[in-house]
Design an enzyme around this catalytic site. Structure first.
Site, mmCIF file in Angstrom:
data_model
loop_
_atom_site.group_PDB
_atom_site.id
_atom_site.type_symbol
_atom_site.label_atom_id
_atom_site.label_comp_id
_atom_site.label_asym_id
_atom_site.label_seq_id
_atom_site.Cartn_x
_atom_site.Cartn_y
_atom_site.Cartn_z
ATOM 1 N N LYS A 71 -20.571 -38.822 -14.856
ATOM 2 C CA LYS A 71 -21.724 -38.375 -14.075
ATOM 3 C C LYS A 71 -22.767 -37.840 -15.049
ATOM 4 O O LYS A 71 -22.470 -37.487 -16.195
ATOM 5 C CB LYS A 71 -21.334 -37.281 -13.074
ATOM 6 C CG LYS A 71 -20.723 -36.018 -13.674
ATOM 7 C CD LYS A 71 -21.734 -35.017 -14.232
ATOM 8 C CE LYS A 71 -21.042 -33.793 -14.812
ATOM 9 N NZ LYS A 71 -21.969 -32.941 -15.620
ATOM 10 N N ASP A 103 -16.488 -29.419 -11.391
ATOM 11 C CA ASP A 103 -17.116 -30.733 -11.253
ATOM 12 C C ASP A 103 -16.235 -31.730 -10.506
ATOM 13 O O ASP A 103 -16.720 -32.780 -10.073
ATOM 14 C CB ASP A 103 -17.442 -31.331 -12.630
ATOM 15 C CG ASP A 103 -18.577 -30.613 -13.336
ATOM 16 O OD1 ASP A 103 -19.230 -29.756 -12.701
ATOM 17 O OD2 ASP A 103 -18.805 -30.909 -14.516
#
Length: 269
Positions: free
Chosen positions: A8, A133
């Protein structure tokens, strides 16, 4: 069974408050990109973890993939032992969330392989136990994130009309150190709103709070960002607490840049 955990990037990152539990509240946008690891699980077997590719520091027995297995096994005691192999390709300590992705994809893989019937909400809750995350990689779609990064709001953000270049200069930024350099602040404008502006406007209104102290400690990262802009990037920024820097370019219009041979460069067209 094999899956391919992806990385990401952070599009904007603001540290808004220090929490009583020692963590920080933040505001960011997570966006998935197809730089991938490979994660394979084989059954039946004895529970073990092996890896190849980029060396993974620390005790292999504490790897997030194993922790994900043990987390599910607490609620599903009949979960069969598995052989886990991770081929590591996403740079470690780069702000790209590779370890978090591996853990989340491990949860998803086990749910599918053993037909546990977990909902997305349940998988997200498990992922939150593994890292801030990790929950993002359950939906694995563009999200506006708050809290520690685990409170997710899907957003309409399609960057398929752009090309990306990720530059990782093999600098490890200690996340704990980076957080200590910051004074939390509430941004003047919410990232949820600013991310809807044209990409060419982001340079003026979207930033990463970590860039100040991290660029001061590692000036080469500021140079990389400037080179991306000079090469035609519409937006460039460090991802997370670094040290990967991403440039967003018009589709298939990434200028050739003679990067240092020690850098890892990922081009996504």
């Amino acid at each position: 069974m094999i899956v391919f955990p992806n990385c990401k990037i952070n599009l904007g990152l603001y540290i808004t408050a220090r929490r009583a539990d020692g963590f920080h509240d933040l505001e960011t946008v997570f966006y998935p990109l197809p730089v991938q690891d490979a994660l394979e699980v084989i059954t039946p077997g004895t529970l073990q973890f092996t890896s190849s590719g980029i060396p993974i520091p620390g005790d292999q027995d504490s790897n997030l993939c194993l922790r994900a297995f043990h987390l599910l096994q607490q609620d599903f005691p009949a979960l069969q032992p598995v052989n886990i192999h991770l081929h590591k390709h996403i740079p470690i300590g780069a702000g790209l969330g590779g370890g978090s992705a591996d853990a989340a994809f491990m949860l998803r893989l086990l749910d599918h392989k053993f037909q546990l019937g977990l909902s997305e909400e349940q998988l997200t809750a498990y992922a939150a136990h593994l890292g801030s995350d990790c929950p993002f990689f359950i939906p694995n779609k563009p999200c506006f994130a708050t809290g520690r990064g685990e409170i997710l709001e899907p957003i309409a953000l399609d960057l398929s009309g752009y090309s990306f270049q990720l530059i990782y200069p093999a600098i490890h930024v200690n996340t704990g150190w980076a957080f200590k350099q910051l004074t939390p602040r509430v941004p003047a404008h919410s990232l949820r709103e600013m991310i809807q502006l044209p990409v060419s406007d982001w340079k003026e209104v979207i930033s990463n709070d970590f860039e100040g102290p991290v660029f001061q400690a590692h000036p080469v990262l500021a140079t990389i960002k400037a080179q991306l802009y000079a090469a035609g990037a519409r937006y460039a920024a460090m991802s997370g607490s670094g040290s990967a820097v991403v440039g967003i370019f018009p589709k298939n219009k990434i200028a050739d840049i003679l990067w240092d041979a020690s850098y890892r460069v990922f081009t996504i067209k």
